[in-house]
Design an enzyme around this catalytic site. Sequence first.
Site, PDB file in Angstrom:
ATOM      1  N   TYR A 234      69.201  49.063  27.494  1.00 42.49           N
ATOM      2  CA  TYR A 234      68.490  48.049  27.843  1.00 42.49           C
ATOM      3  C   TYR A 234      67.112  47.870  27.375  1.00 42.49           C
ATOM      4  CZ  TYR A 234      65.567  45.467  31.537  1.00 42.49           C
ATOM      5  OH  TYR A 234      64.817  44.712  32.023  1.00 42.49           O
ATOM      6  N   LYS A 238      66.195  44.526  24.834  1.00 43.01           N
ATOM      7  CA  LYS A 238      64.981  43.865  25.148  1.00 43.01           C
ATOM      8  C   LYS A 238      63.796  43.701  24.111  1.00 43.01           C
ATOM      9  CE  LYS A 238      64.673  41.645  28.514  1.00 43.01           C
ATOM     10  NZ  LYS A 238      64.972  40.540  28.932  1.00 43.01           N
TER      11      LYS A 238
END
Length: 489
Positions: A234, A238
């Site tokens: 994640y 990002k």
Amino acid sequence: MELGSALQFLDNTTILVTGAAGFLAKIFVEKILRVQPNVKKLYLLLRAADTEAALQRFNTEIMGKEIFQILKEKCENSVILEKVTVVAGDVSCENLGVKDSHLLTRMLSEVDAVVNLAATTKFDERYDVALGINTMGPKHVLDFAKKCPKLRILLHVSTAYVSGIKEGLIAETPYKMGEALNGKSGLDIDEEKRVIEEALRDLTRDNASQESITSAMKDLGIQRARMYGWPNTYVFTKALGEMVLGEFKEDLPLVIIRPTMVTGTYKEPFPGWVEGIRTIDSLGLGYGKGKLTCFLGDPKTITDVIPADMVVNVMIVAMVAHADERGGGESIYHVGSSVSNPIEFSRIQDFGYRYFTQHPWIGKDGKAVRVGKVTVLNSMASFERYMTIRYLLPLKGLGIVNTAFCKYFQTTYNEMNLKIKFVMRLVDLYGPYLFFKGVFDDMNTEKLWRAAKRGGIETDIFYFDPKVINWDDYFLKDHIPGVIKRNYK
């Protein structure tokens, strides 16, 4: 920084919101429709096969939620729908996956501001999925924004944890393309896409099942993230998304918002609204139900949480502050509390104890679950040891003592062993944040707040100063009750 009225900025403005069914997006959309009924248009991009499917998602996943109740009491549905256009699309595709060419042309000609909230937040998401949404998604949103002649601002919501597991004061600074946290060279998005394609090709050639492919792609994401210094897929994808925006923005006005752990609303549209189970809430619910007998983490760790409505208010005020600001670098805002109003992990544990002592969870048998002080383990090794001693060794001993039940106990032992391995995987993913030694510098956000108070911003409506939060009141009266109300099972 000279700021005018936020309500005036929103007046007659057309905004594209991606990821419109997400937690923050709902609060953002509700806020604008409620405080500025003269907003011209909100284009809400929802991942869906067609307009009918997108409208169904809009009605059930957005307007059907409790958070819109106050707005619906204030305005008729027809009035709300006049301001909203639901768009079927997908940020992982070019042109945001909008298939209707006439609608796409209209959007491009009308949009004044783009707010990118589309993301997958699973720590161990499939690498191909995470890269498509969290990294290539921002690139496609940027490409769209560049084609909007009226565009005044592009706002992208990231996460403060793109920092990985740094220690000390973490600055509000951008990441350059190819900059790895551990200094390793060779980080390249095209190479990451090639690695994914090669892995999928090999799995398909070997006739792997969909379950095996999903598992392999999850493992690949974690492996690639840790190769370059990030703890999970994640935050890695990002961070890559931020790099893409910084590299290709040209002179576009760009704001990047980096929230920390987002919790239930502080005040608007009412206190304690939350959706799903946020990171720390899974621990709290497990404890209240009597299923959590120990906490893993350093009691002195600062747990950086921030109410969702404050994050949304920073987003809106930052849009006002940087609209039409062409030619400069991106403006980055940490939105959190670890510097301005820090709270230790031990206090959050105490909130759970105090709340569930006074308001015990009622089990399926109708009896109140009694909670007590829990064991606090301060290392991964001690946690693994605790799990083994508490759950595995007693079963093993029973199987040895009573040979007539050996097969039963062996089966139970194996099942428990699998459960412990599953728990250990979760600990592996979330553990770094339970021992996090960093705090997020929020000087840019503090300057924005000072400018808002000095200028024409309606600070009673667009409040975001974390120093005013009384954590005892917030957790005990609003957040924990809100989580329980919406997750009582």
